[in-house]
Design a protein around this motif. Structure first.
Motif, short mmCIF file in Angstrom:
data_model
loop_
_atom_site.label_atom_id
_atom_site.label_comp_id
_atom_site.label_asym_id
_atom_site.label_seq_id
_atom_site.Cartn_x
_atom_site.Cartn_y
_atom_site.Cartn_z
N LEU A 89 35.72 18.65 68.35
CA LEU A 89 34.95 17.93 67.33
C LEU A 89 35.30 18.47 65.94
O LEU A 89 35.53 17.70 65.01
N LEU A 90 35.36 19.78 65.81
CA LEU A 90 35.72 20.39 64.53
C LEU A 90 37.15 20.03 64.13
O LEU A 90 37.44 19.83 62.95
N SER A 91 38.04 19.90 65.11
CA SER A 91 39.43 19.60 64.80
C SER A 91 39.64 18.17 64.31
O SER A 91 40.64 17.89 63.65
N ILE A 92 38.71 17.27 64.61
CA ILE A 92 38.85 15.88 64.15
C ILE A 92 37.94 15.55 62.97
O ILE A 92 37.89 14.42 62.52
N GLU A 93 37.24 16.56 62.46
CA GLU A 93 36.28 16.33 61.39
C GLU A 93 36.89 15.62 60.19
O GLU A 93 36.27 14.73 59.60
N TYR A 94 38.12 15.96 59.82
CA TYR A 94 38.73 15.37 58.63
C TYR A 94 39.89 14.44 58.94
O TYR A 94 40.61 14.03 58.04
N VAL A 95 40.06 14.08 60.20
CA VAL A 95 41.11 13.14 60.60
C VAL A 95 40.68 11.73 60.19
O VAL A 95 39.52 11.35 60.33
N GLN A 96 41.64 10.97 59.67
CA GLN A 96 41.32 9.59 59.31
C GLN A 96 41.08 8.79 60.59
O GLN A 96 41.92 8.77 61.49
N LEU A 97 39.94 8.17 60.66
CA LEU A 97 39.55 7.38 61.83
C LEU A 97 39.69 5.89 61.53
O LEU A 97 39.53 5.50 60.39
#
Length: 73
Positions: free
Chosen positions: A4-12
Motif C-alpha cells: 500500500l505504501l509503495s503505490i501511494e504516489y503511483v498514478q492510478l
C-alpha cells in the motif's frame, strides 16, 4: 501495508501482473484499503492481472497512521 505504501504516489489506475503483487492487491482489496478489479486467468485458481483504481479513504487513514507510528485503527 508495504505494498500500500509503495503505490501511494503511483498514478492510478495502475495495472499489476506480478503474482506477488496480485496477492497484495487481493489482501488490500479485501481489507477495503484499495479499489481494484481482478481479472481471472485461464488457469483455474490464478489471476492474470489487477487494475488498481484508487486508494480508499480507509487506505489513506492507514497510511497516515503508519506515517505517525500509530497502530492501524
Amino acid at each position: 501495508m508495504d505494498y500500500l505504501l509503495s503505490i501511494e504516489y503511483v498514478q492510478l489506475p495502475f495495472r499489476v501482473t506480478d503474482e506477488r503483487a496480485l496477492q497484495c492487491v487481493r489482501v488490500l482489496k479485501a481489507a477495503g484499503l484499495i479499489e481494484a478489479s481482478i481479472v481471472a486467468s485461464d488457469v483455474p485458481g490464478r489471476d492474470s492481472a489487477a487494475d488498481i483504481r484508487a486508494i480508499t479513504g480507509k487506505g489513506r487513514v492507514a497510511i497516515a497512521h503508519h506515517a505517525q507510528g500509530k497502530p492501524l485503527p
